[in-house]
Scaffold this motif. Sequence first.
Motif, PDB file in Angstrom:
ATOM      1  N   THR A 531      31.915   9.230   8.105  1.00  0.00           N
ATOM      2  CA  THR A 531      32.365  10.646   8.559  1.00  0.00           C
ATOM      3  C   THR A 531      31.726  11.897   7.536  1.00  0.00           C
ATOM      4  OG1 THR A 531      34.553  10.262   7.744  1.00  0.00           O
ATOM      5  CG2 THR A 531      34.324  10.112  10.054  1.00  0.00           C
ATOM      6  N   ALA A 532      31.727  11.220   6.310  1.00  0.00           N
ATOM      7  CA  ALA A 532      31.270  12.312   5.193  1.00  0.00           C
ATOM      8  C   ALA A 532      30.056  12.470   5.241  1.00  0.00           C
ATOM      9  CB  ALA A 532      31.708  11.512   3.842  1.00  0.00           C
ATOM     10  N   GLU A 533      29.071  11.599   5.976  1.00  0.00           N
ATOM     11  CA  GLU A 533      27.879  12.034   6.067  1.00  0.00           C
ATOM     12  C   GLU A 533      27.591  13.180   6.994  1.00  0.00           C
ATOM     13  OE1 GLU A 533      24.944   8.510   6.587  1.00  0.00           O
ATOM     14  OE2 GLU A 533      26.901   7.600   6.325  1.00  0.00           O
ATOM     15  N   ILE A 534      28.480  13.099   8.107  1.00  0.00           N
ATOM     16  CA  ILE A 534      28.425  14.196   9.094  1.00  0.00           C
ATOM     17  C   ILE A 534      28.734  15.460   8.773  1.00  0.00           C
ATOM     18  CG2 ILE A 534      29.052  14.688  11.540  1.00  0.00           C
ATOM     19  CD1 ILE A 534      29.409  11.292  11.810  1.00  0.00           C
ATOM     20  N   GLU A 535      29.959  15.188   7.887  1.00  0.00           N
ATOM     21  CA  GLU A 535      30.674  16.432   7.279  1.00  0.00           C
ATOM     22  C   GLU A 535      29.455  17.039   6.404  1.00  0.00           C
ATOM     23  OE1 GLU A 535      34.056  14.736   5.298  1.00  0.00           O
ATOM     24  OE2 GLU A 535      35.149  14.437   7.146  1.00  0.00           O
ATOM     25  N   SER A 536      28.867  16.508   5.670  1.00  0.00           N
ATOM     26  CA  SER A 536      27.817  17.134   4.555  1.00  0.00           C
ATOM     27  C   SER A 536      26.707  17.568   5.642  1.00  0.00           C
ATOM     28  CB  SER A 536      27.563  16.271   3.539  1.00  0.00           C
ATOM     29  OG  SER A 536      26.516  15.321   3.873  1.00  0.00           O
ATOM     30  N   VAL A 539      28.318  21.175   6.634  1.00  0.00           N
ATOM     31  CA  VAL A 539      28.710  22.077   5.767  1.00  0.00           C
ATOM     32  C   VAL A 539      27.436  22.643   5.071  1.00  0.00           C
ATOM     33  CG1 VAL A 539      31.086  21.504   5.104  1.00  0.00           C
ATOM     34  CG2 VAL A 539      29.164  20.604   3.650  1.00  0.00           C
ATOM     35  N   SER A 540      26.201  21.917   5.406  1.00  0.00           N
ATOM     36  CA  SER A 540      25.047  22.705   5.110  1.00  0.00           C
ATOM     37  C   SER A 540      24.672  24.066   5.931  1.00  0.00           C
ATOM     38  CB  SER A 540      23.861  21.576   5.138  1.00  0.00           C
ATOM     39  OG  SER A 540      23.591  21.430   6.423  1.00  0.00           O
ATOM     40  N   VAL A 544      29.409  27.544   7.679  1.00  0.00           N
ATOM     41  CA  VAL A 544      30.599  26.562   8.025  1.00  0.00           C
ATOM     42  C   VAL A 544      31.184  26.507   6.404  1.00  0.00           C
ATOM     43  CG1 VAL A 544      31.214  24.153   7.992  1.00  0.00           C
ATOM     44  CG2 VAL A 544      29.757  25.186   9.674  1.00  0.00           C
ATOM     45  N   ALA A 545      32.397  26.860   6.269  1.00  0.00           N
ATOM     46  CA  ALA A 545      33.315  26.835   5.157  1.00  0.00           C
ATOM     47  C   ALA A 545      33.533  25.436   4.759  1.00  0.00           C
ATOM     48  CB  ALA A 545      34.472  27.687   5.133  1.00  0.00           C
ATOM     49  N   ARG A 584      25.856  20.698  16.323  1.00  0.00           N
ATOM     50  CA  ARG A 584      25.380  19.420  16.803  1.00  0.00           C
ATOM     51  C   ARG A 584      24.056  19.268  16.582  1.00  0.00           C
ATOM     52  NH1 ARG A 584      26.230  18.312  22.120  1.00  0.00           N
ATOM     53  NH2 ARG A 584      26.860  16.003  21.629  1.00  0.00           N
ATOM     54  N   ALA A 585      23.192  20.302  16.698  1.00  0.00           N
ATOM     55  CA  ALA A 585      21.668  20.011  16.511  1.00  0.00           C
ATOM     56  C   ALA A 585      21.510  19.967  15.076  1.00  0.00           C
ATOM     57  CB  ALA A 585      20.736  21.361  17.050  1.00  0.00           C
ATOM     58  N   LEU A 586      22.207  20.397  14.284  1.00  0.00           N
ATOM     59  CA  LEU A 586      22.152  20.182  12.945  1.00  0.00           C
ATOM     60  C   LEU A 586      22.194  18.600  12.269  1.00  0.00           C
ATOM     61  CD1 LEU A 586      21.493  21.548  10.025  1.00  0.00           C
ATOM     62  CD2 LEU A 586      24.089  22.058   9.934  1.00  0.00           C
ATOM     63  N   VAL A 587      23.456  18.040  12.880  1.00  0.00           N
ATOM     64  CA  VAL A 587      23.462  16.727  12.605  1.00  0.00           C
ATOM     65  C   VAL A 587      22.486  16.042  13.273  1.00  0.00           C
ATOM     66  CG1 VAL A 587      25.191  15.096  13.285  1.00  0.00           C
ATOM     67  CG2 VAL A 587      26.190  17.085  12.658  1.00  0.00           C
ATOM     68  N   ALA A 588      21.864  16.201  14.380  1.00  0.00           N
ATOM     69  CA  ALA A 588      20.876  15.559  15.085  1.00  0.00           C
ATOM     70  C   ALA A 588      19.699  15.464  13.750  1.00  0.00           C
ATOM     71  CB  ALA A 588      20.500  15.811  16.288  1.00  0.00           C
ATOM     72  N   LYS A 589      19.659  16.620  13.328  1.00  0.00           N
ATOM     73  CA  LYS A 589      18.393  16.993  12.280  1.00  0.00           C
ATOM     74  C   LYS A 589      18.780  16.372  10.987  1.00  0.00           C
ATOM     75  CE  LYS A 589      15.868  20.609   9.821  1.00  0.00           C
ATOM     76  NZ  LYS A 589      16.592  20.622   8.594  1.00  0.00           N
ATOM     77  N   GLU A 590      19.834  16.209  10.522  1.00  0.00           N
ATOM     78  CA  GLU A 590      19.938  15.704   9.331  1.00  0.00           C
ATOM     79  C   GLU A 590      20.334  14.137   9.541  1.00  0.00           C
ATOM     80  OE1 GLU A 590      20.319  17.168   6.083  1.00  0.00           O
ATOM     81  OE2 GLU A 590      19.518  18.833   7.236  1.00  0.00           O
TER      82      GLU A 590
END
Length: 650
Positions: A531-536, A539-540, A544-545, A584-590
Amino acid sequence: MAKVDVKFSPHKAFAKEAHVATKAALSRMVDEASEDVVSFWEGQARELAWFAPWRKPFVWKHPHAQWFVGGTTNASMNCLDRHLGGWRKSKAAIIWEGEPGETRTLTYQQLHAEVCRAANALLKLGVQRGNVVAIYMGMVPEAIVAMLACARIGATHNVVFGGFSSEALKERMNDSNAVALITQDAAWRRGDLVHLKAAADAALKGCKSVQHVIVLQRTSEKTAMKLGRDHWWHEILAGASRTNEPAKLPSEHPLFILYTSGSTGKPKGILHTTGGYLTQVAYSAKLVFDLKEDDVYFCTADIGWITGHSYIVYGPLLNGATIVMYEGAPNWPEPNRFWDIIERHGVTIFYTAPTAIRAFIKWGESWPAKHDLSSLRLLGTVGEPINPEVWMWYHSVIGKQRCPIVDTWWQTETGAIMISPVPGATTTKPGTATKPLPGIAVDVVRKDGTSCDVNEGGLLVVKHPWPSMLRTIYGNDVRYREAYWSEFPKTRKHPGWYFTGDGAKRDKDGYIWIIGRVDDVVNVSGHRLGTAEIESALVSHKLVAEAAVVARPDELKGHALVAFVSLKSSAKGLNTDKLREELRALVAKEIGHFAKPDEVRFAESLPKTRSGKIMRRLLREIVSGFGVTGDVSTLEDMSVLERLHKGDEE
Ligand code: WTA
C-alpha cells in the motif's frame, strides 16, 4: 460464508502411481529430513548435475545462508543439456499458444539451440558474468529463452512483469544497475496490443546503465529502434552459434533478482542464487505436482512473478516436463480459453490462483462444461488463501471430484513451495495448505516466540534456513535484516527466525491455515502490492497532502484498494470526479494499471495517533463495513473518525 468441513483422502488410483504414495511414506520423509535436514537437502541436490561437487553443504552466518558451497553448476545446463542425452531431446519442452490462436512447440533440443544462440548474442554485446539483464516481456517462449540464456552465461536476470509501467521498469533497472534489456515490440492482451517497447523507451530515458536493448518482433507494429542501442532479436540471433558452453558457476552465484512489494514505498529486489534455489524448486515441483514423464503441465502465472520463475520455467524444466505456456487473457475471445487449451493440448496438471478461480465461478459453469477436461489429474492453487467454497467449486466443476488439489503456500522470498499437500499422501481439507513439505520447519507463534495453541491465531515463521531462501535484498542488506529477521531476532538464547509477514493458525490435525498478511502488503487479483507504493504515487500529485491506502475484501479480486486522500488547500473548489480519475491515472503511470485504487475517497484529514501515524487499522475497519471495534484511545481527533464514517467529502 459457511464453513465447509470436509476431508478428502487421495484417490487410490492416483496414489498408486504417485511418487509418494502413502501417508507413511511421507511421514518417513518428514522424519528423515528432521533428523538431519542438511543431509536431506544434500540428497535432493544430488538429483541435479554439478560440474564440481560441493565441499560444505550448508554455511549459516545469521541471517545469511550459503548452500552447497564449493560446488559449481549452471541452471541452463540443468534445465536443458541434461535432457539431451536420450529420447527427451525430442520431447516438447514448451507448447506455446499465442492469444490470437497460433501455436508453437519447442522440443528440448530446439529450446537448447535457441538458448545457446541468445547466450552467444548476449556475449557478443559484451554482457558478462555477474551483469544484470532486465527482461520486460509478455508470455512468449523467448522470455524463457532470455532467462535461460542469462543463466547460461552467469548474467543475473531481472524480469519485470509486462504489466508494470515505464516508471516501475525504470526504477527496477536503475536499482539493479542493469546493463541490458530484453523486450518485445508489443504483446497481445485481451485482443489489444500492449506496447512494451514504447514503455521501455520511456523507461530508458531515465536509465543510464543499460547499454543494449534486444527487441523481439512479436507483432507487425511499427517500432522505433535506436541505432547502436537497439537490436532486433531475429537479427542478432541469426548469426549466432547454436552451441554454447554453459558457464561453470559457484552454487551461490546470483541467478536472479525479482522485485516484490514490501511495507515501504520502495520495492525490494529479492536475490536468489543458483544451487540451493534449483535444488528446492526441482524437488518441490516433482513432489507437489507429482511430475511424470508424460505430464502436460499448465501454470497460468506470468513469468514476471515468482510463480512463473519457479513453476513455469525452472521447476518443470529441471524435471524434463512439458509445459503449456499461454500468452493472453483467460477470457479471450471467450471465458472458456483455459478449458479449451486444456482439452486441445491434453493438459494433465493445472496450476492457477484463487482470484482466477473466483473469476471462473463468476463466468459460470457453462464454460468449462463445453469441454472435455478428462485429461486433468491434478489441480493446484497459489498466491492467496482460497476460501473453502471456492476450493469446492474447483474440486467439483474442474476436477470432477477426481483430481487432488494442492493448495501451495510460499513467497517470492521463499523461492519455492514450503507448505502444501503431497497429492498421493496428504488428506486435504478445503482452505488449508496443510503441512510443511519434508525439510521445511515452519511454526505458528505468538509475538513472544512461544508456539500457539490449536486454532490460536499467530505469526507464521520459518525456523531453519532452507536452500531456496532469498539471500538478501539486492543492494540493501539492512532492509533484509529488518524486514525478515527483526521480529524474532537472534539473541544469546534465541537462534533467530525468518518472519513471513503472514498470520496463520494451526488446527487440531496440525494443518496450517493462512489468515493473510499482517503487514501493509495486499494481494489484488493475485498481484502482490504494497500500500505504501501506491501512497507514494498518490502523494506525488501536486494537490495531494496525504494519502492512505487500505484494502477491503473483494469477492473477485481478493482485495480491492481504497485510497483515502486529503487534499491541499489549493485544491478547494476543484472538481473531485476529475481529480479522482487523475489520481487513478497517476498510479497507473507510476506502477501499472493493475495497481489503480478501486475507490478514491477524499477526506478533510486522516485519522492519526498522537505521534502522527496514520491509523490504517481504523480505515480498514471503515472500508470493511464492520464498524470500528478496536482501541481508539491513541486517536488524536475523534471527529475525524465520525466524518470518515459519514463519508463526508470536502
Ligand atoms: C500469500 C506468491 C494463502 C501469502 C507465491 C504470502 C498465500 C504471499 C498462499 C506471497 C496460499 C501465497 N494460501 N496465502 N496458498 N500462497 N500466499 O511473493 O500472504 O507474490 O506471504 O508469492 O502470498 O506472495 P508472492
